[in-house]
Design an enzyme around this catalytic site. Structure first.
Site, mmCIF file in Angstrom:
data_model
loop_
_atom_site.group_PDB
_atom_site.id
_atom_site.type_symbol
_atom_site.label_atom_id
_atom_site.label_comp_id
_atom_site.label_asym_id
_atom_site.label_seq_id
_atom_site.Cartn_x
_atom_site.Cartn_y
_atom_site.Cartn_z
ATOM 1 N N HIS A 1 -46.240 14.776 34.100
ATOM 2 C CA HIS A 1 -45.918 13.509 33.444
ATOM 3 C C HIS A 1 -46.929 12.424 33.785
ATOM 4 O O HIS A 1 -47.457 11.745 32.909
ATOM 5 C CB HIS A 1 -44.512 13.052 33.854
ATOM 6 C CG HIS A 1 -44.106 11.740 33.267
ATOM 7 N ND1 HIS A 1 -44.445 10.521 33.840
ATOM 8 C CD2 HIS A 1 -43.411 11.446 32.146
ATOM 9 C CE1 HIS A 1 -43.967 9.541 33.098
ATOM 10 N NE2 HIS A 1 -43.331 10.078 32.064
ATOM 11 N N HIS B 1 -34.241 16.976 29.557
ATOM 12 C CA HIS B 1 -35.391 16.108 29.789
ATOM 13 C C HIS B 1 -36.291 16.652 30.896
ATOM 14 O O HIS B 1 -35.827 16.930 32.003
ATOM 15 C CB HIS B 1 -34.882 14.711 30.162
ATOM 16 C CG HIS B 1 -35.941 13.679 30.279
ATOM 17 N ND1 HIS B 1 -36.018 12.807 31.338
ATOM 18 C CD2 HIS B 1 -36.973 13.360 29.454
ATOM 19 C CE1 HIS B 1 -37.038 11.981 31.161
ATOM 20 N NE2 HIS B 1 -37.644 12.305 30.033
#
Length: 250
Positions: free
Chosen positions: A54, A12
C-alpha cells in the site's frame, strides 16, 4: 447500467484486520471467512515487477526500510511483511502480483486490483498492472476490476487493456465526476463512504455507473449504503460483517 458480477462485500487489503495487509495470508483469510471478493494494492519495484504494497515506503507493514521505488524485486525476498501483525504471520513475504492473481483464480476469489503507483511512476504502473491482470485472468468469466486514485494511471491501464473494467477512486467529491468516468469508459465510481448521500448515489447510478464505498466497518452503515443502491463496499471487519449476516445478503 451494466450487469454487476461482483459481490457486495470486498475484503479490504485481503484479510482486513485479521491478517497482514496485501499478503497471501490475507487472501487466504478472506477465503476462510467465506468472502467471494478481495481488494488489494499493487505497485512496481525498481525493475518493474508488480508487487502488493500500500505505502510508498516499507516501514509501516514490513521490517524493510526505504522507498519501494528504489528496491529491485530480488531485494524484497528476505523482507518480512507479516510479523508486525503477529508472530503467527512471521516470515510472510511481500507477494508478487503473479502469486496473488494465481491464488485468486484458483480459489475463485474475485478481485478489485487497486493500482497504487509510487510518485512519478503513474503511467508505467497503470500499464504494467493492467497488462499483468489481463494475463493472469485470461479466459476467466469475471475479470478483475481495476481502480486507482491516480487518473493518469487509470488512463494508462485503459490503453494497455481496454477490455478490463475500471473504476475511479476519489477521496473528495469532484463535480466533474461524470465527464471523468465517461473519458475512462469506467464502470464505477469508488468513494470514501463519508462522501456519499442517497442523492449522490442516485445521480451516479442514473448516469449508468456503479458506486462502491470504502472503508465501511459498521454494519448499520453497510446496510444503509446497500439500501441506497451502492453496489459494493470494502471492509476491514470480515468477522463482524459475516457474523451479522451482511456477508450472506449478497
Amino acid at each position: 447500467m451494466n450487469d454487476w458480477p461482483y459481490p457486495f462485500l470486498f475484503a479490504h487489503r485481503g484479510g482486513g484486520r485479521l491478517a497482514p495487509e496485501n499478503t497471501l495470508a490475507g487472501m487466504m483469510k478472506a477465503a476462510e471467512y467465506g468472502y467471494g471478493a478481495v481488494e488489494f494494492d499493487v505497485k512496481l519495484t525498481a525493475d518493474n515487477v508488480c508487487v502488493l504494497l500500500h505505502d510508498d515506503t516499507l516501514e509501516r507493514t514490513t521490517d524493510g526500510h526505504g522507498p519501494m521505488a528504489s528496491k529491485r524485486f530480488a531485494q524484497l525476498q528476505d523482507i518480512d511483511a507479516g510479523r508486525w501483525k503477529g508472530e503467527e504471520f512471521a516470515g510472510e513475504p511481500i507477494p508478487a502480483f503473479s502469486d496473488v492473481g494465481l491464488y485468486c483464480v484458483r480459489n475463485q476469489l474475485l478481485a478489485n486490483v487497486e493500482i497504487k503507483p509510487c510518485p512519478g511512476r503513474e503511467v508505467d504502473t497503470g500499464k504494467l498492472v493492467a497488462r499483468d491482470a489481463a494475463l493472469f485472468w485470461q479466459g476467466e468469466a469475471v475479470p478483475p476490476l481495476l481502480s486507482s486514485f491516480s487518473y493518469e494511471a487509470l488512463q494508462a491501464a485503459v490503453t494497455a487493456a481496454p477490455w478490463l473494467p475500471v473504476g475511479w477512486l476519489i477521496d473528495h467529491w469532484h463535480e466533474d465526476w461524470q465527464a471523468r468516468l465517461q473519458t475512462l469508459e469506467a464502470v464505477s465510481l469508488h468513494c470514501n463512504h463519508k462522501l456519499l448521500t442517497a442523492a449522490r448515489v442516485d445521480a451516479v447510478r442514473e448516469a449508468g455507473y456503479h458506486v462502491l464505498a470504502y472503508t465501511v466497518n459498521d454494519v448499520a452503515r453497510a446496510r444503509e449504503l446497500k439500501g441506497w443502491g451502492v453496489s459494493g463496499v470494502f471492509t476491514d471487519e470480515l468477522g463482524v460483517m459475516r457474523d451479522e449476516g451482511v456477508l450472506g445478503e449478497g
